[in-house]
Design a protein around this motif. Structure first.
Motif: not given
Length: 549
Positions: A336-341
């Protein structure tokens, strides 16, 4: 009846006291009364002349108020002389006290404080003595005052001094302390390594040497997609909830139908498994991290928490516990591209997860044979380079190329752990091209750090590095028992500390006794040597104890 005028001239007055009957007169004395009076006058006249006249008594012979008892008794007991003439009026005017038989007593001084002569009330013995002897008390002077106070206070001061000496001699000694006297830090010579690092010109990057500190942070630390770097947190939570040690394999986990179906996806990186197959926890971690199987990530999430969403809640909580404030997890695989850091947040995770020996052993594998699957290869091609030991690749169209990496360099006889993260690297035309770009740029950073790490002797054996302080002003020098070497890179400044043992510093010890530890660096870069006494350590002297407040 005869009148007083008919009485003989030498007859005694009618109201005069009569001599006791049968009293014998001294032989040869025709006029005893007269003779006694004359003798008394001759004896008392010098005394009376020196005393001031106060007030006379009456002719009846009764003593005046406040008169001395001795005189009154003498006047009352003396027998009257029939032929004694009355004293002349002049004598009364001069203040003489006339008693029986013509005797005279000295006047009685006033004993009242006001001088009114009303009695002895309020009189002090010193004043009474002065008035009776006509000798005034000595005049008060500063010298007499000082002398009197000296006599009073000297014994008390001596007593207090004795008590003070005893208390100081028996009171407990203060705790001895260890003080660093050498330089508190050391700066490695040469041009600064962080300033010469080949940092990527795009995206985010960060690097550090565990125990030594950061080599720098480049790029704006804004949350971006991290792709399969997400699987590092998945492995961290699984090992936290189901820990393994050593060569343990852990529980057996069956493959469900969903994991088997997802293994055939052409849009994701997967591990090919079949429903009903059973793998140990260690084997599933290998399938998760080496070929980066998305279907295995979701299988482990369901096994651990029941559902992937419940597992994501655990991931979020773990990230918060590590201080990853700019990280959001929405799945276990990172698809998922909504997992960010950010690179800085991912470095915090790398630092923590590399403490787990099972995790380290898995991510260092270039390839692995898994029964029922066959040989699988790691996407991290840098693992074939000297000293590279992990950690995880990531790539996708939103994320570009990403790599969380770890490497080692043996310096000062110990392996130094180097950690780093690069995000948002792009190159070529495919996602795999971007991943290879991330691998190449990461390898450049690794080699720069490996080449810059060095070891130097900071303190030589026998150098004075500190002193023991006994708490009463006494000091004893402390020296290094061996050469102290430090690991670092040019431009790095490392802190030097001198610590005391858990048992504390003794009050007395022989030369060469260990009294502390000299340390530089931290973590895997930490080096220590014993600190020993250069000369004998003696207890504080008696004089030092007396002056200790």
């Amino acid at each position: 009846m005869a009148s007083p005028a008919d009485a003989p001239e030498d007859a005694a007055p009618a109201d005069a006291p009569q001599a006791p009957s049968g009293a014998a007169s001294p032989p040869g004395d025709e006029d005893t009364g007269v003779h006694r009076a004359e003798v008394r006058k001759s004896l008392l006249r010098p005394l009376i002349s020196d005393l001031p006249a106060e007030r006379p008594v009456g002719r009846t012979g009764s003593p005046a108020a406040g008169a001395a008892p001795g005189w009154a008794g003498a006047a009352a007991s003396a027998p009257p002389a029939a032929s004694a003439p009355l004293p002349p009026a002049a004598a009364l005017d001069q203040g003489e006290i006339v008693g029986p038989e013509g005797t005279r007593a000295m006047p009685v001084p006033s004993l009242s404080p006001s001088g009114s002569g009303s009695g002895t009330t309020g009189a002090t013995p010193l004043k009474l003595l002065a008035q009776l002897t006509n000798t005034p008390p000595p005049r008060q002077t500063a010298l007499r005052t000082v002398g009197r106070r000296f006599k009073i206070w000297t014994p008390l001061v001596i007593l207090l001094a004795v008590v003070f000496v005893i208390v100081q001699a028996v009171r407990p000694l203060p705790a001895a302390g260890l003080q660093l006297t050498a330089a508190p830090s050391y700066a490695f010579p040469g041009a600064s390594l962080p300033g010469s690092m080949p940092w990527p010109g795009e995206g985010q990057s960060v690097a550090e040497v565990e125990g030594l500190g950061s080599l720098g942070v480049h790029g704006a630390q804004n949350p971006v997609p991290i792709a399969s770097l997400t699987k590092v947190m998945t492995a961290y939570v699984v090992l936290r909830d189901h820990p393994l040690t050593g060569k343990q394999n852990g529980p057996v986990i069956p493959v469900d139908q969903q994991a088997a179906d997802e293994s055939a996806s052409a849009d994701e990186s997967t591990a090919h498994v079949s429903a009903g197959q059973k793998f140990t926890e260690r084997q599933l971690l290998q399938l998760l991290l080496v070929p980066s199987g998305n279907n295995i990530a979701r299988l482990l999430a369901r096994w651990d928490a029941g559902t992937q969403q419940a597992f994501v809640t655990k991931m979020t909580s773990a990230a918060a516990g590590l201080g990853m404030t700019h990280t959001t997890y929405t799945g276990a695989s990172g698809f998922e591209e909504t997992t960010v850091s950010t690179a800085v947040d991912q470095l915090k995770l790398a630092r923590e997860v590399m403490k787990n020996e099972v995790f380290r052993s898995v991510v260092a594998l270039p390839n692995v044979d898994v029964p029922g699957v066959g040989r699988i290869y790691n996407n991290n091609n840098d693992l074939v380079k000297p000293g590279v030991v992990g950690i995880k690749t990531g790539s996708s169209t939103p994320a570009g190329g990403a790599l969380m990496w770890a490497a080692k360099k043996k310096v000062g006889g110990k392996d130094q752990l180097i950690l780093g993260v690069v995000l948002q690297q792009h190159g070529g035309t495919t996602v795999n091209d971007s991943l290879q770009t991330a691998l190449t740029r990461s390898q450049q950073l690794i080699e720069a750090v490996q080449g810059g790490l060095t070891s130097v002797t900071v303190v030589k054996k026998g150098d004075v590095v500190g002193e023991v302080r006994d708490g009463l002003g006494g000091t004893t020098p402390v020296v290094a028992a061996a050469d102290l070497t430090a690991v670092g890179w040019p431009g790095l400044r490392s802190t030097i500390t001198l610590s005391t043992p858990a048992t504390g510093v003794p009050h007395s010890a022989k030369a060469g006794a260990v009294v502390g530890t000299l340390t530089i660096g931290a973590g895997s870069a930490r080096t220590t040597v014993p600190a020993v006494l250069k000369s004998d350590l003696a207890e504080p002297s008696f004089g030092a104890k007396l002056t200790h407040f």
